[in-house]
Design a protein around this motif. Structure first.
Motif, PDB file in Angstrom:
ATOM      1  N   ARG A 119      -7.524  11.436  -4.303  1.00 45.96           N
ATOM      2  CA  ARG A 119      -6.704  10.235  -4.507  1.00 45.96           C
ATOM      3  C   ARG A 119      -6.703   9.821  -5.977  1.00 45.96           C
ATOM      4  NH1 ARG A 119      -6.999   6.232   0.790  1.00 45.96           N
ATOM      5  NH2 ARG A 119      -6.615   7.875   2.343  1.00 45.96           N
ATOM      6  N   LEU A 143      -0.938   9.496   3.449  1.00 44.49           N
ATOM      7  CA  LEU A 143      -0.778   8.124   2.976  1.00 44.49           C
ATOM      8  C   LEU A 143       0.540   7.547   3.480  1.00 44.49           C
ATOM      9  CD1 LEU A 143      -1.805   8.790  -0.722  1.00 44.49           C
ATOM     10  CD2 LEU A 143      -3.216   7.651   0.988  1.00 44.49           C
ATOM     11  N   GLU A 147       1.155   2.918   0.498  1.00 41.12           N
ATOM     12  CA  GLU A 147      -0.068   3.355  -0.177  1.00 41.12           C
ATOM     13  C   GLU A 147       0.255   4.304  -1.330  1.00 41.12           C
ATOM     14  OE1 GLU A 147      -3.409   3.192   3.385  1.00 41.12           O
ATOM     15  OE2 GLU A 147      -2.038   4.914   3.267  1.00 41.12           O
ATOM     16  N   GLN A 150       1.431   2.311  -4.179  1.00 41.66           N
ATOM     17  CA  GLN A 150       0.313   1.629  -4.838  1.00 41.66           C
ATOM     18  C   GLN A 150      -0.427   2.568  -5.790  1.00 41.66           C
ATOM     19  OE1 GLN A 150      -1.732   0.252  -1.293  1.00 41.66           O
ATOM     20  NE2 GLN A 150      -1.031  -1.857  -1.625  1.00 41.66           N
ATOM     21  N   LEU A 188      -7.279   2.863  -3.756  1.00 46.58           N
ATOM     22  CA  LEU A 188      -6.560   1.820  -3.027  1.00 46.58           C
ATOM     23  C   LEU A 188      -7.404   0.558  -2.879  1.00 46.58           C
ATOM     24  CD1 LEU A 188      -4.865   3.985  -0.261  1.00 46.58           C
ATOM     25  CD2 LEU A 188      -3.710   2.790  -2.138  1.00 46.58           C
ATOM     26  N   THR A 192      -6.316  -3.369  -3.731  1.00 49.94           N
ATOM     27  CA  THR A 192      -6.149  -4.347  -2.649  1.00 49.94           C
ATOM     28  C   THR A 192      -7.260  -5.371  -2.532  1.00 49.94           C
ATOM     29  OG1 THR A 192      -7.208  -2.837  -1.066  1.00 49.94           O
ATOM     30  CG2 THR A 192      -4.807  -2.715  -1.285  1.00 49.94           C
TER      31      THR A 192
END
Length: 320
Positions: A119, A143, A147, A150, A188, A192
């Motif tokens: 990722r 994903l 996502e 993001q 992520l 978030t």
């Protein structure tokens, strides 16, 4: 034994080191700077038993200091996707070099680590404006579209943060941003969890890009376009990501973002057309202080009296 982590201050350099240090934590001296600071090995004093990791900085621009470190007995891991020049032959050097236009250092590290923190590799690839490669790399991760978006935005914001004439121009010193991101094995979570660092990056990017959106090209043809930016911190911060944005909007046209410098010269950023990701480094290396890679390159200090020559050479490079 001492460890040194030497890395480009852009998204690709930071995300490359994040993968390595999540996989193998080390207490290392961090050596980095603004994106254009690439002759970084000169800051390293290391010898027998010491370990040096060099990421996303041109081996060609660091060749003398690389050889010095190898001669002193240091072990060096060197991962990069820029023109390397002659790669030294040494049992102490592990070089992972690939100049392909569709790869970046984060992707090379991801392969080296067998996808352990892919990722973060996706974030680095998006930051290097390799949208197709990043999307392909993300496909096995299942994903959601949200996502993936993001991760793309995070890569853009980290990359944006690396641009400036010195650290004072940046929202975060790259070493500090790396340390903040290292707390997140999953990028992520950084996006978030409501932290102030992400909000600062996003707000800065949006403000500076709004300033850039009002610009019109100084010169524009069907082949190339040149945008002139003022000698202002916001302009220096936005120069690279603005060039990427233009390349994405006009994929068949080459672009250059030329930023005025306090010394009267220019900082030049070049993006090859996305439909022909080649020639940018060949163009920039025609001028002193020029370098980069096939799809994206730049000139650190273009004399003012060479600006017209550069503009003509840009158009000629892609009119062939």
């Amino acid at each position: 034994m001492a460890d040194f982590d030497v890395f480009n201050g852009d998204a690709d350099g930071i995300c490359s080191l994040l993968q390595l240090r999540l996989a193998e934590p080390r207490e290392a001296t961090l050596i980095t700077g603004v994106k254009r600071d690439i002759a970084l090995l000169q800051q390293v004093q290391a010898g027998s038993g010491d370990r040096v990791t060099a990421l996303d900085i041109s081996m060609d621009k660091n060749s003398a200091d690389l050889q010095r470190l190898l001669n002193e007995g240091a072990d060096v891991l060197y991962v990069d996707h820029h023109y390397p020049g002659d790669i030294p032959e040494s049992e102490q050097l592990m070089a992972i070099i690939n100049e392909a236009a569709d790869t970046c250092t984060s992707m090379l590290v991801n392969k080296h680590l067998k996808g352990a923190y892919s990722r973060w590799a996706v974030v680095g690839a998006f930051g290097d404006n390799l949208k197709t490669s990043a999307t392909a790399l993300a496909k096995p991760l299942n994903l959601s579209p949200s996502e993936l978006e993001q991760l793309e935005n995070l890569g853009i914001y980290i990359n944006y943060n690396g641009y400036g004439s010195d650290l004072a121009d940046l929202h975060f010193a790259p070493a500090d941003l790396f340390r903040a991101l290292l707390a997140y094995s999953n990028p992520l979570d950084f996006v978030t969890d409501g932290n102030d660092d992400f909000a600062k990056l996003e707000a800065g990017y949006n403000t500076d890009m709004a300033n850039a959106a009002s610009l019109t090209p100084e010169v524009a043809t069907d082949i190339s376009a040149v945008y002139m930016l003022p000698d202002q911190p916001w302009a220096r911060r936005v120069s690279g990501v603005f060039g990427n944005d233009l390349a994405n909007k006009f994929p068949d046209r080459a672009h250059s973002v030329v930023t005025a410098k306090a010394n009267g010269n220019y900082l030049v950023s070049v993006r090859a057309p996305l439909s022909n990701k080649s020639g940018a480094v060949d163009l920039c290396r025609q001028f002193a202080t020029g370098g980069g890679r096939a799809a994206a390159a730049g000139i650190n200090d273009l004399p003012a009296d060479q600006l017209d020559d550069f503009i003509a050479a840009l158009d000629a490079q892609y009119r062939q």
